[in-house]
Design a protein around this motif. Structure first.
Motif, mmCIF file in Angstrom:
data_model
loop_
_atom_site.group_PDB
_atom_site.id
_atom_site.type_symbol
_atom_site.label_atom_id
_atom_site.label_comp_id
_atom_site.label_asym_id
_atom_site.label_seq_id
_atom_site.Cartn_x
_atom_site.Cartn_y
_atom_site.Cartn_z
ATOM 1 N N LEU A 219 0.827 -1.210 0.000
ATOM 2 C CA LEU A 219 0.000 0.000 0.000
ATOM 3 C C LEU A 219 0.859 1.257 0.000
ATOM 4 C CD1 LEU A 219 -2.914 -0.770 2.496
ATOM 5 C CD2 LEU A 219 -3.106 -0.308 0.053
ATOM 6 N N ARG A 220 1.861 1.226 0.870
ATOM 7 C CA ARG A 220 2.772 2.365 0.961
ATOM 8 C C ARG A 220 4.137 1.866 1.417
ATOM 9 N NH1 ARG A 220 1.270 7.145 4.983
ATOM 10 N NH2 ARG A 220 2.135 5.681 6.509
ATOM 11 N N HIS A 221 5.188 2.303 0.730
ATOM 12 C CA HIS A 221 6.535 1.910 1.114
ATOM 13 C C HIS A 221 6.917 2.564 2.442
ATOM 14 C CE1 HIS A 221 6.526 0.943 -3.178
ATOM 15 N NE2 HIS A 221 7.569 0.151 -2.935
ATOM 16 N N ALA A 222 7.674 1.823 3.207
ATOM 17 C CA ALA A 222 8.148 2.362 4.488
ATOM 18 C C ALA A 222 9.363 3.263 4.243
ATOM 19 C CB ALA A 222 8.518 1.229 5.428
ATOM 20 N N MET A 223 9.323 4.459 4.809
ATOM 21 C CA MET A 223 10.460 5.380 4.720
ATOM 22 C C MET A 223 11.396 5.079 5.884
ATOM 23 S SD MET A 223 8.553 8.909 3.642
ATOM 24 C CE MET A 223 7.500 8.964 2.200
ATOM 25 N N VAL A 224 12.641 4.731 5.571
ATOM 26 C CA VAL A 224 13.542 4.188 6.586
ATOM 27 C C VAL A 224 14.904 4.878 6.540
ATOM 28 C CG1 VAL A 224 12.410 1.935 6.539
ATOM 29 C CG2 VAL A 224 14.309 2.380 4.987
ATOM 30 N N LYS A 225 15.644 4.606 7.623
ATOM 31 C CA LYS A 225 17.044 5.029 7.725
ATOM 32 C C LYS A 225 17.885 3.757 7.628
ATOM 33 C CE LYS A 225 18.139 7.891 10.993
ATOM 34 N NZ LYS A 225 18.485 8.415 12.373
ATOM 35 N N VAL A 226 18.917 3.807 6.782
ATOM 36 C CA VAL A 226 19.698 2.613 6.469
ATOM 37 C C VAL A 226 21.104 2.775 7.017
ATOM 38 C CG1 VAL A 226 20.478 1.063 4.632
ATOM 39 C CG2 VAL A 226 18.333 2.306 4.381
ATOM 40 N N ALA A 227 21.653 1.699 7.544
ATOM 41 C CA ALA A 227 23.013 1.713 8.078
ATOM 42 C C ALA A 227 24.016 1.659 6.946
ATOM 43 C CB ALA A 227 23.222 0.539 9.020
ATOM 44 N N ALA A 228 25.097 2.427 7.107
ATOM 45 C CA ALA A 228 26.186 2.441 6.138
ATOM 46 C C ALA A 228 27.500 2.215 6.860
ATOM 47 C CB ALA A 228 26.203 3.767 5.379
ATOM 48 N N GLU A 229 28.436 1.600 6.173
ATOM 49 C CA GLU A 229 29.739 1.317 6.781
ATOM 50 C C GLU A 229 30.555 2.592 6.886
ATOM 51 O OE1 GLU A 229 33.519 -1.742 6.069
ATOM 52 O OE2 GLU A 229 31.874 -1.587 4.614
ATOM 53 N N LYS A 230 31.241 2.742 8.003
ATOM 54 C CA LYS A 230 32.074 3.924 8.189
ATOM 55 C C LYS A 230 33.244 3.898 7.216
ATOM 56 C CE LYS A 230 31.251 5.029 13.051
ATOM 57 N NZ LYS A 230 31.898 5.186 14.375
ATOM 58 N N PRO A 231 33.555 5.064 6.638
ATOM 59 C CA PRO A 231 34.710 5.104 5.732
ATOM 60 C C PRO A 231 36.006 4.974 6.519
ATOM 61 C CG PRO A 231 33.817 7.295 6.004
ATOM 62 C CD PRO A 231 32.872 6.369 6.717
ATOM 63 N N THR A 232 36.942 4.197 6.013
ATOM 64 C CA THR A 232 38.252 4.024 6.663
ATOM 65 C C THR A 232 39.232 5.021 6.090
ATOM 66 O OG1 THR A 232 38.832 2.341 5.013
ATOM 67 C CG2 THR A 232 37.832 1.578 7.072
ATOM 68 N N GLU A 233 40.128 5.543 6.964
ATOM 69 C CA GLU A 233 41.133 6.513 6.510
ATOM 70 C C GLU A 233 42.236 5.782 5.767
ATOM 71 O OE1 GLU A 233 42.551 8.575 9.864
ATOM 72 O OE2 GLU A 233 40.655 9.618 10.258
ATOM 73 N N SER A 234 42.657 6.391 4.647
ATOM 74 C CA SER A 234 43.721 5.806 3.846
ATOM 75 C C SER A 234 45.072 6.086 4.482
ATOM 76 C CB SER A 234 43.674 6.378 2.429
ATOM 77 O OG SER A 234 43.872 7.780 2.466
ATOM 78 N N PRO A 235 46.122 5.310 4.216
ATOM 79 C CA PRO A 235 47.453 5.552 4.778
ATOM 80 C C PRO A 235 48.027 6.899 4.376
ATOM 81 C CG PRO A 235 47.305 3.331 3.900
ATOM 82 C CD PRO A 235 46.058 4.032 3.494
ATOM 83 N N GLU A 236 47.737 7.384 3.168
ATOM 84 C CA GLU A 236 48.260 8.682 2.727
ATOM 85 C C GLU A 236 47.705 9.801 3.582
ATOM 86 O OE1 GLU A 236 47.310 9.020 -1.323
ATOM 87 O OE2 GLU A 236 48.689 7.446 -2.003
ATOM 88 N N GLU A 237 46.389 9.713 3.911
ATOM 89 C CA GLU A 237 45.785 10.741 4.747
ATOM 90 C C GLU A 237 46.385 10.710 6.150
ATOM 91 O OE1 GLU A 237 41.657 10.029 4.671
ATOM 92 O OE2 GLU A 237 41.357 10.781 2.621
ATOM 93 N N THR A 238 46.701 9.495 6.643
ATOM 94 C CA THR A 238 47.299 9.387 7.983
ATOM 95 C C THR A 238 48.691 9.999 8.000
ATOM 96 O OG1 THR A 238 46.064 7.346 8.312
ATOM 97 C CG2 THR A 238 47.897 7.773 9.816
ATOM 98 N N GLU A 239 49.502 9.728 6.930
ATOM 99 C CA GLU A 239 50.837 10.293 6.861
ATOM 100 C C GLU A 239 50.819 11.802 6.698
ATOM 101 O OE1 GLU A 239 52.741 8.308 3.723
ATOM 102 O OE2 GLU A 239 52.926 6.386 4.786
ATOM 103 N N SER A 240 49.867 12.297 5.907
ATOM 104 C CA SER A 240 49.792 13.740 5.696
ATOM 105 C C SER A 240 49.338 14.474 6.941
ATOM 106 C CB SER A 240 48.843 14.045 4.535
ATOM 107 O OG SER A 240 47.538 13.578 4.839
ATOM 108 N N SER A 241 48.541 13.800 7.772
ATOM 109 C CA SER A 241 48.062 14.447 8.980
ATOM 110 C C SER A 241 49.116 14.441 10.085
ATOM 111 C CB SER A 241 46.785 13.768 9.471
ATOM 112 O OG SER A 241 47.037 12.407 9.770
ATOM 113 N N SER A 242 50.025 13.483 10.118
ATOM 114 C CA SER A 242 51.025 13.405 11.181
ATOM 115 C C SER A 242 52.048 14.534 11.136
ATOM 116 C CB SER A 242 51.721 12.041 11.146
ATOM 117 O OG SER A 242 52.341 11.833 9.895
ATOM 118 N N PRO A 243 52.606 14.978 9.985
ATOM 119 C CA PRO A 243 53.521 16.122 9.989
ATOM 120 C C PRO A 243 52.857 17.393 10.460
ATOM 121 C CG PRO A 243 53.773 14.868 7.984
ATOM 122 C CD PRO A 243 52.591 14.343 8.681
#
Length: 250
Positions: A219-243
C-alpha cells in the motif's frame, strides 16, 4: 363240291389274315412297356435329369460365395460408417475440450481481473485513510495531557484511532516492521543513511514513516534510515596528517 369249299376257304383267308400268336404277344408287351415308361419315367440315366442336377449343384456351389461377398461388402460399409462416426466423435470431443479450456481460462481471467479491480479499489480507498492514521499516531506521540479534561479528550480520539486500525486489519491491512531487516527496495524507501558499526551495511536502522501492506501488495513503502559502513582513513591521509600535528606541536 370240293372245289367250292376250297374257294370259300381262300376267301376266308384273304378277309381275315392269320397272325401268329408270338407276334401278338410281343406287340402287346412292347405296348405295355411304352405305356409304363410314359406313366412312370425312369429316375436316373436321362439327359434332362443330368442337366437339372448340374444346374442345382452349380447354384448350390455359387450361393455361399455370393453370400460371403454380400456380407463382406456390408461389413466394409459398416466399418467405413463406423470410422466416419469415430472421426466425427473425435472432432466433437476435441471441440468440446477446446471450448471447455477456453471457458475455464476465461473464468479464471475474469476472476483475476475482478480480484485485481477490488484490490485496486481497496488500495486507493485505504491509501487515502493512511494519512488519517498517521495524524492519530503523531497526536498520540506528541500530546501529553496535563489534566483530567485533556486526558478524557486524548482517550476519546485514541478510541477512534483504535476503531480505525481494527477496521483496516479486518480489510487485510498490516503494518510493516522493517527495523533490523535488510533493505529491500520493493518494500522500503531509503530516506537517510547513517554510518555506524552497530549494524551491518544495508540494514534498516529506523522507520521514519510506517509502511503498510494489503495482503501481498504494497500500500505504501516504508520510509527508513539505512546503516552504512564507516569510511576508513587511507594511509596517505594518515601520513599527511602526522607532519601537521608535529608542526603544530613545535
Amino acid at each position: 363240291m370240293s372245289t367250292q369249299q376250297n374257294e370259300q376257304q381262300l376267301e376266308k383267308n384273304i378277309e381275315t389274315p392269320e397272325v401268329e400268336s408270338t407276334d401278338d404277344t410281343s406287340v402287346t408287351v412292347e405296348t405295355e412297356t411304352v405305356a409304363e415308361t410314359t406313366a412312370n419315367p425312369p429316375t436316373d440315366g436321362t439327359i434332362e435329369e443330368e442337366v437339372e442336377t448340374g444346374v442345382s449343384t452349380s447354384s448350390q456351389e455359387e450361393s455361399p460365395e455370393a453370400t460371403i461377398t454380400a456380407l463382406t461388402e456390408q461389413l466394409e460399409a459398416l466399418q467405413n460408417k463406423l470410422q466416419e462416426q469415430a472421426q466425427q466423435y473425435d472432432l466433437l470431443k476435441n471441440s468440446h475440450i477446446r471450448l471447455t479450456a477456453e471457458f475455464d481460462n476465461y473464468r479464471k481471467r475474469t476472476a483475476k481481473e475482478k480480484q485485481d479491480l477490488e484490490t485496486q479499489v481497496k488500495c486507493r480507498t485505504i491509501g487515502e485513510l493512511l494519512s488519517v492514521v498517521d495524524n492519530f499516531e503523531r497526536a498520540r506521540n506528541s500530546i501529553n495531557p496535563s489534566n483530567d479534561g485533556e486526558a478524557i479528550i486524548h482517550k476519546s480520539y485514541q478510541g477512534v484511532y483504535k476503531n480505525l486500525v481494527d477496521s483496516l486489519k479486518r480489510l487485510g491491512v498490516s503494518p510493516m516492521r522493517p527495523e533490523g531487516q535488510p533493505f529491500d527496495p520493493l518494500y522500503h524507501e531509503a530516506m537517510l543513511r547513517e554510518y555506524t558499526d552497530e549494524y551491518p551495511e544495508g540494514t534498516v536502522i529506523e522507520e521514519l514513516m510506517r509502511g503498510y501492506m494489503l495482503g501481498d501488495q504494497v500500500l505504501r513503502h516504508a520510509m527508513v534510515k539505512v546503516a552504512a559502513e564507516k569510511p576508513t582513513e587511507s594511509p596517505e591521509e594518515t601520513e599527511s596528517s602526522s607532519p601537521d600535528e608535529t608542526n603544530s606541536g613545535e
